[in-house]
Design a protein around this motif. Structure first.
Motif, PDB file in Angstrom:
ATOM      1  N   THR A 194       0.820  -1.383   0.052  1.00  0.00           N
ATOM      2  CA  THR A 194      -0.037   0.018   0.163  1.00  0.00           C
ATOM      3  C   THR A 194       1.032   1.195   0.190  1.00  0.00           C
ATOM      4  OG1 THR A 194      -1.914   1.109   0.864  1.00  0.00           O
ATOM      5  CG2 THR A 194      -0.232   0.230   2.478  1.00  0.00           C
ATOM      6  N   LEU A 195       2.117   1.178   0.476  1.00  0.00           N
ATOM      7  CA  LEU A 195       2.988   2.308   0.410  1.00  0.00           C
ATOM      8  C   LEU A 195       3.865   2.206  -0.603  1.00  0.00           C
ATOM      9  CD1 LEU A 195       3.373   4.708   2.179  1.00  0.00           C
ATOM     10  CD2 LEU A 195       5.298   3.468   3.319  1.00  0.00           C
ATOM     11  N   THR A 196       3.390   2.917  -1.689  1.00  0.00           N
ATOM     12  CA  THR A 196       3.985   2.900  -3.094  1.00  0.00           C
ATOM     13  C   THR A 196       3.677   3.916  -3.855  1.00  0.00           C
ATOM     14  OG1 THR A 196       4.651   1.539  -4.819  1.00  0.00           O
ATOM     15  CG2 THR A 196       2.344   1.294  -4.155  1.00  0.00           C
ATOM     16  N   PHE A 197       4.099   3.901  -5.296  1.00  0.00           N
ATOM     17  CA  PHE A 197       3.513   4.980  -6.312  1.00  0.00           C
ATOM     18  C   PHE A 197       2.535   4.150  -6.900  1.00  0.00           C
ATOM     19  CE2 PHE A 197       4.614   6.380 -10.681  1.00  0.00           C
ATOM     20  CZ  PHE A 197       3.795   7.632 -10.457  1.00  0.00           C
ATOM     21  N   ILE A 198       1.476   4.863  -7.424  1.00  0.00           N
ATOM     22  CA  ILE A 198       0.410   4.278  -8.197  1.00  0.00           C
ATOM     23  C   ILE A 198       0.792   3.485  -9.431  1.00  0.00           C
ATOM     24  CG2 ILE A 198      -0.123   6.325  -9.599  1.00  0.00           C
ATOM     25  CD1 ILE A 198      -3.086   5.680  -9.156  1.00  0.00           C
ATOM     26  N   GLY A 199       1.865   3.746  -9.993  1.00  0.00           N
ATOM     27  CA  GLY A 199       2.494   2.870 -11.203  1.00  0.00           C
ATOM     28  C   GLY A 199       2.617   1.568 -10.883  1.00  0.00           C
TER      29      GLY A 199
ATOM     30  N   PRO B 212       5.459  -6.727  -3.979  1.00  0.00           N
ATOM     31  CA  PRO B 212       6.106  -5.794  -3.043  1.00  0.00           C
ATOM     32  C   PRO B 212       6.765  -4.675  -3.554  1.00  0.00           C
ATOM     33  CG  PRO B 212       7.389  -7.695  -3.239  1.00  0.00           C
ATOM     34  CD  PRO B 212       6.396  -7.849  -4.224  1.00  0.00           C
ATOM     35  N   THR B 213       6.761  -3.402  -3.069  1.00  0.00           N
ATOM     36  CA  THR B 213       7.727  -2.393  -3.574  1.00  0.00           C
ATOM     37  C   THR B 213       8.935  -2.107  -2.728  1.00  0.00           C
ATOM     38  OG1 THR B 213       5.751  -1.237  -4.353  1.00  0.00           O
ATOM     39  CG2 THR B 213       7.582   0.098  -3.899  1.00  0.00           C
ATOM     40  N   ASP B 214      10.033  -2.086  -3.346  1.00  0.00           N
ATOM     41  CA  ASP B 214      11.282  -1.754  -2.696  1.00  0.00           C
ATOM     42  C   ASP B 214      11.242  -0.318  -2.466  1.00  0.00           C
ATOM     43  OD1 ASP B 214      12.151  -4.262  -2.961  1.00  0.00           O
ATOM     44  OD2 ASP B 214      13.646  -3.884  -4.531  1.00  0.00           O
ATOM     45  N   LEU B 215      10.869   0.156  -1.206  1.00  0.00           N
ATOM     46  CA  LEU B 215      10.563   1.403  -0.985  1.00  0.00           C
ATOM     47  C   LEU B 215      11.862   2.455  -0.828  1.00  0.00           C
ATOM     48  CD1 LEU B 215       7.758   2.836  -0.522  1.00  0.00           C
ATOM     49  CD2 LEU B 215       8.507   3.130   1.803  1.00  0.00           C
ATOM     50  N   TYR B 216      11.866   3.499  -1.624  1.00  0.00           N
ATOM     51  CA  TYR B 216      12.897   4.466  -1.300  1.00  0.00           C
ATOM     52  C   TYR B 216      14.259   3.885  -1.480  1.00  0.00           C
ATOM     53  CZ  TYR B 216       9.195   7.779  -0.401  1.00  0.00           C
ATOM     54  OH  TYR B 216       7.890   8.411  -0.335  1.00  0.00           O
ATOM     55  N   GLY B 217      14.384   2.670  -2.201  1.00  0.00           N
ATOM     56  CA  GLY B 217      15.615   2.266  -2.380  1.00  0.00           C
ATOM     57  C   GLY B 217      16.222   1.118  -1.686  1.00  0.00           C
TER      58      GLY B 217
ATOM     59  N   GLU C  15      12.462   1.596  -7.493  1.00  0.00           N
ATOM     60  CA  GLU C  15      13.253   2.724  -6.743  1.00  0.00           C
ATOM     61  C   GLU C  15      14.650   2.339  -6.394  1.00  0.00           C
ATOM     62  OE1 GLU C  15      10.368   3.965  -3.694  1.00  0.00           O
ATOM     63  OE2 GLU C  15       8.824   4.237  -5.109  1.00  0.00           O
ATOM     64  N   SER C  16      14.972   0.927  -6.527  1.00  0.00           N
ATOM     65  CA  SER C  16      16.006   0.210  -5.748  1.00  0.00           C
ATOM     66  C   SER C  16      17.057  -0.098  -6.970  1.00  0.00           C
ATOM     67  CB  SER C  16      15.480  -1.025  -4.907  1.00  0.00           C
ATOM     68  OG  SER C  16      14.989  -1.907  -5.858  1.00  0.00           O
ATOM     69  N   VAL C  17      17.262   0.595  -7.859  1.00  0.00           N
ATOM     70  CA  VAL C  17      18.404   0.032  -8.706  1.00  0.00           C
ATOM     71  C   VAL C  17      19.885   0.379  -7.998  1.00  0.00           C
ATOM     72  CG1 VAL C  17      19.667   0.569 -10.996  1.00  0.00           C
ATOM     73  CG2 VAL C  17      17.187   0.453 -11.018  1.00  0.00           C
ATOM     74  N   GLY C  18      20.543  -0.572  -7.826  1.00  0.00           N
ATOM     75  CA  GLY C  18      21.824  -0.336  -7.161  1.00  0.00           C
ATOM     76  C   GLY C  18      21.845  -0.883  -5.775  1.00  0.00           C
TER      77      GLY C  18
END
Length: 382
Positions: free
Chosen positions: A83-88, A136-141, A166-169
């Motif tokens: 739920t804590l993510t960007f709509i994309g 699942p979203t990798d949040l803010y890297g 958001e988590s390249v690298g």
């Protein structure tokens, strides 16, 4: 010398070699859609992610759309997502006619809570419905805890499809972000840690999966001398020129991650002494790329709300942004169920994303910190 130039949240930063690769594309006349720079960029992304195969596309959202379609997501299915993510990260499931079910994050990592995922999946299955994918979203890297999520998914044969936009690298247990999913999606949007101007990537160890994704991304043209189509595809392929920019950016990724992490450390050292100030934690299982530095404010202790600080920064020509508004609070998803929600709601209320671009100078950072420090105890001073 003092300046009031605009400080942006996360602007593109060219490393210097991008224009040379673009010139190569122009000199070869491979402008769009395909060409040697695109092939080289995809090969570099495979080496980076550790996935054997990948296809570069027009956005992270396009990558998620392709991945969900190839996982068989369709009407009547349920896609479980952060739920804590960007709509994309969320909207592609709706493109395919599936229903959504949101899951809250845990306070220790700000990523999908495995215990709540187990509760959500059990509830959905108890209704006789199929969970077609968990995203699942990798949040803010910061990577989600893939192994803990797989412990829920694998026994039920539910695919884990990682939103690593958001988590390249970043890394998870020594491997690159997205490494444990059946597939992973990445973003190279203009505000990401590296950029192709706009773009994304779908990666997997499954060759057939990526081969079909590549076909679908090019209008699903079948092999024939004429244009033959047996299914509907999309105009999602990344252009060769965009990939040329990406080649220069890939060369800078390690430097950019180190700089973003250094910026996070600078803010933490400069501001942690203020009452009510804390920062996004880092999970013990990996290293985040610190795409954005996220500060939390306890309004009662600090003496001002995050929105007060954002407006004060904006008055000084400095861009900042609230934490993602949870998807279960978005008007468009008001009828979508959510397991949990209190943690993400609290982070949204207390969080503020600070300028984190890799080209920021110490003078820029000092400007930001001075405004924030000046807001501390503002209500008590009145």
């Amino acid at each position: 010398m003092a300046t009031n130039d605009r400080i942006y949240l996360s602007p593109p930063h060219m490393g210097g070699s991008e224009l040379g690769f673009v010139h190569q594309a122009f000199e070869s006349n491979f402008i769009a859609p395909l060409g040697p720079q695109l092939a080289e960029f995809e090969a570099g992304c495979s080496r980076l992610t550790g996935h054997a195969h990948c296809v570069a596309v027009s956005s992270g959202t396009a990558a998620i759309h392709l991945g969900l379609r190839l996982l068989g997501v369709g009407p009547g299915d349920v896609v479980v997502a952060s739920t804590l993510t960007f709509i994309g990260s969320i909207s592609p499931a709706t493109f395919l006619g599936a229903d959504l079910h949101f899951v809250d994050c845990d306070a220790a990592t700000w990523t999908m809570d495995p215990a709540l995922l187990a509760d959500a999946v059990a509830a959905i299955r108890a209704q006789g419905r199929r969970v077609a994918a968990v995203v699942p979203t990798d949040l803010y890297g910061q990577c989600a805890d893939y192994d803990a999520l797989l412990a829920v998914c694998d026994p039920l044969d539910v695919p884990l499809f990682v939103d690593a936009a958001e988590s390249v690298g970043a890394t998870y247990k020594g491997r690159h972000a997205g490494c444990r999913g059946v597939a992973s999606a990445y973003s190279f949007n203009g505000n990401k840690i590296i950029t192709t101007g706009g773009g994304g990537l779908l990666s997997s160890d499954d060759k057939a999966f990526i081969t079909e994704a590549r076909r679908l991304s090019q209008q699903a043209r079948d092999p024939a001398p004429h244009y033959e189509h047996t299914t509907i595809g999309y105009n999602y392929r990344m252009s060769n020129v965009a990939a040329a920019i990406g080649l220069g950016q890939l060369a800078m990724l390690e430097t950019f991650v180190a700089r973003r992490r250094g910026i996070f450390d600078w803010y933490r050292e400069a501001l942690s002494h203020l009452p009510g100030v804390s920062f996004m934690p880092e999970a013990a299982y990996g290293q985040g790329n610190r795409w954005l530095t996220v500060m939390l404010l306890d309004e009662a202790a600090f003496g001002a709300a995050p929105e007060d600080v954002r407006l004060a920064l904006e008055a000084e020509n400095i861009e900042s942004r609230p934490v993602w508004k949870p998807m279960h609070l978005q008007p468009v998803f008001r009828d979508v169920p959510c397991t949990g929600g209190q943690v993400s709601e609290d982070l949204f209320l207390r969080g503020l994303c600070l300028p984190s671009g890799t080209a920021l100078t110490e003078a820029d950072l000092t400007r930001v910190a001075r405004v924030i420090s000046g807001m501390a105890g503002r209500e008590r001073k009145r």
